[in-house]
Design an enzyme around this catalytic site. Structure first.
Site, short mmCIF file in Angstrom:
data_model
loop_
_atom_site.label_atom_id
_atom_site.label_comp_id
_atom_site.label_asym_id
_atom_site.label_seq_id
_atom_site.Cartn_x
_atom_site.Cartn_y
_atom_site.Cartn_z
N GLU A 1 -10.00 4.68 9.09
CA GLU A 1 -8.84 5.32 9.71
C GLU A 1 -8.17 6.29 8.76
O GLU A 1 -8.26 6.15 7.54
CB GLU A 1 -7.80 4.25 10.06
N CYS B 1 -3.15 10.46 4.91
CA CYS B 1 -3.45 9.21 4.23
C CYS B 1 -4.90 8.86 4.56
O CYS B 1 -5.26 8.74 5.73
CB CYS B 1 -2.51 8.12 4.75
N CYS C 1 -12.32 -3.93 1.98
CA CYS C 1 -11.79 -4.02 0.61
C CYS C 1 -12.15 -5.37 0.02
O CYS C 1 -12.21 -6.37 0.72
CB CYS C 1 -10.27 -3.85 0.66
N CYS D 1 -5.82 -9.02 -1.30
CA CYS D 1 -4.35 -9.18 -1.24
C CYS D 1 -4.03 -9.90 0.08
O CYS D 1 -4.48 -9.46 1.14
CB CYS D 1 -3.65 -7.82 -1.26
N CYS E 1 -2.52 -8.12 3.34
CA CYS E 1 -3.11 -6.83 3.73
C CYS E 1 -4.22 -7.00 4.75
O CYS E 1 -5.15 -7.79 4.56
CB CYS E 1 -3.65 -6.13 2.49
N CYS F 1 0.45 0.02 9.63
CA CYS F 1 -0.07 -1.28 10.07
C CYS F 1 -0.55 -2.15 8.93
O CYS F 1 -1.17 -3.15 9.13
CB CYS F 1 -1.19 -1.08 11.07
N1 SAH Z 1 -5.91 -0.69 -2.56
C1 SAH Z 1 -4.86 0.22 -2.86
C2 SAH Z 1 -4.55 1.20 -1.76
C3 SAH Z 1 -4.62 0.76 -0.34
S1 SAH Z 1 -3.34 -0.23 0.32
C4 SAH Z 1 -3.63 -0.52 -3.30
O1 SAH Z 1 -3.64 -1.74 -3.30
O2 SAH Z 1 -2.66 0.12 -3.70
C5 SAH Z 1 -1.96 0.84 0.41
C6 SAH Z 1 -0.65 0.11 0.20
O3 SAH Z 1 -0.30 -0.70 1.34
C7 SAH Z 1 -0.64 -0.84 -1.00
O4 SAH Z 1 0.58 -0.69 -1.70
C8 SAH Z 1 -0.71 -2.17 -0.31
O5 SAH Z 1 -0.29 -3.21 -1.15
C9 SAH Z 1 0.18 -1.95 0.89
N2 SAH Z 1 0.07 -2.93 1.95
C10 SAH Z 1 -1.01 -3.58 2.39
N3 SAH Z 1 -0.69 -4.42 3.38
C11 SAH Z 1 0.63 -4.31 3.59
C12 SAH Z 1 1.55 -4.92 4.49
N4 SAH Z 1 1.16 -5.84 5.37
N5 SAH Z 1 2.85 -4.52 4.42
C13 SAH Z 1 3.26 -3.58 3.53
N6 SAH Z 1 2.43 -2.98 2.66
C14 SAH Z 1 1.13 -3.34 2.69
#
Ligand code: SAH
Length: 348
Positions: free
Chosen positions: A99, A112, A119, A123, A126, A339
């Site tokens: 996306e 973006c 991934c 995390c 995420c 999202c």
């Molecule tokens: N892998 C990279 C970039 C992709 S995620 C990273 O970790 O930075 C982009 C951003 O979205 C990151 O800061 C991630 O921690 C955040 N993110 C992921 N899931 C989220 C959620 N449910 N709510 C808010 N931010 C989220």
């Protein structure tokens, strides 16, 4: 970068300008032909060799034999009714999906993009890590996320954030090649000052990136103020602690002079207490940086929640301690652009 498909054809969009010149002259063509092809690919951004109308039909046939020119198929396009945000779901040539989100700011249009299919980082808040990891994106595929959106929506895209699906520093070589192509003055010519790269904190790669002095903005997904909490929500912290991560950030700043941006997804009851604000001050007080607070986006697999009100409350706590922080405005909320896997938000 020379990458071949299953039929032995070279992925032409992943070739740097000099590499393309070498390949084209090896076919017995003059060098200026390579410049023409490069322009068709990266400025006019055509999706087939047939559209390169200032080349002979014979040469176009030869190109299609030696090279593959990939394209992305737009499976879905969502348009926000509240702002101009667009969200694209693309199908890659091998059937996988990624996306991208296009956002209009007063200083221009930014996209973006995703850097991997899925991934590995795990995390736990995420969405993009839940289905696991499929594969890295190629330089050509990352460029095509931009070219395809630009062609479809007719807006000139002047900035990019690597904050979609995937961990960009876990796909380091392809991402570096992509950045080189994106900023090449014979192509898209995007200033890396308009590019942000977001990482969960792969320390050795942050140092490697720092040494390149590229001028892009580094965003660090910090999300916690002590190792216990961070390791609980971000497994990468078990490998590289907060202290190691901040050392790498200081090195990045020393090398590049670029202010680092720390992302802080606020989760009720996990990282939003006054003690957390104190800890954050101990970690970042005096360091030239910016903190972005984002109320965590709900994903159905987890019970996490937060609100703008809580985010404002936490921001105030940071402000009282002298830390520079903002709560981000959400763009494209009605199309679920924010999202989690493709969260995209912006400072007011
Ligand atoms: N892998 C990279 C970039 C992709 S995620 C990273 O970790 O930075 C982009 C951003 O979205 C990151 O800061 C991630 O921690 C955040 N993110 C992921 N899931 C989220 C959620 N449910 N709510 C808010 N931010 C989220």
């Amino acid at each position: 970068m020379i990458i071949k498909d299953e039929n032995g054809r070279i992925d032409i969009l992943s070739l740097g300008f000099d590499e393309l010149c070498e390949q084209i002259t090896a076919l017995g063509e003059k060098k200026f032909r390579a410049a023409q092809v490069y322009e068709w690919l990266h400025i006019k951004q055509v999706d087939s060799f047939d559209k390169m109308t200032n080349l002979s039909a014979q040469f176009r046939v030869r190109l299609a034999e030696v090279f593959c020119l990939k394209s992305l198929f737009i499976v879905k396009k969502l348009e926000s009714n509240t702002d101009n945000t667009l969200k694209y779901l693309y199908r890659l040539p091998d059937g996988n999906h990624v996306e991208a989100v296009v956002m209009d700011y007063n200083h221009g249009t930014t996209i973006c993009i995703s850097t991997q299919v899925g991934c590995k980082m795990g995390c736990n808040f995420c969405a993009s890590t839940i289905a696991g990891f499929r594969r890295d994106l190629l330089p050509s595929e990352m460029l095509l996320e931009i070219y395809t959106a630009q062609r479809d929506c007719g807006r000139k895209i002047s900035g990019a954030v690597l904050m979609g699906i995937g961990e960009p520093l876990d796909n380091y070589d392809n991402v570096m090649c992509f950045l080189e192509l994106l900023s090449n003055d014979k192509g898209m010519n995007m200033s890396l000052r308009h590019v942000s790269l977001s990482t969960c904190g792969l320390v050795p790669k942050i140092k490697e990136l720092a040494a390149l002095k590229l001028g892009l903005t580094l965003s660090i997904s910090l999300h916690a103020t002590n190792n216990e909490t961070r390791s609980g929500i971000m497994p990468v912290n078990k490998k590289y602690s907060i202290e190691e991560l901040l050392d790498a950030c200081k090195y990045y700043f020393a090398q590049t002079g670029r202010r680092i941006s720390f992302e802080y997804a606020l989760i009720d009851g996990v990282n939003d207490s006054p003690e957390n604000a104190d800890e954050l001050y101990k970690l970042l007080g005096g360091f030239v940086c910016h903190i972005n607070i984002i109320p965590v986006n709900k994903i159905k697999e987890r019970n996490y929640s937060s609100s703008r009100k809580n985010a404002q409350r936490f921001r105030k706590m940071l402000e009282e301690r002298g830390l520079n922080a903002t709560v981000r405005r959400t763009l494209g909320a009605d199309i679920n652009a924010a999202c989690g896997q493709l969260r995209r938000e912006y400072e007011i």
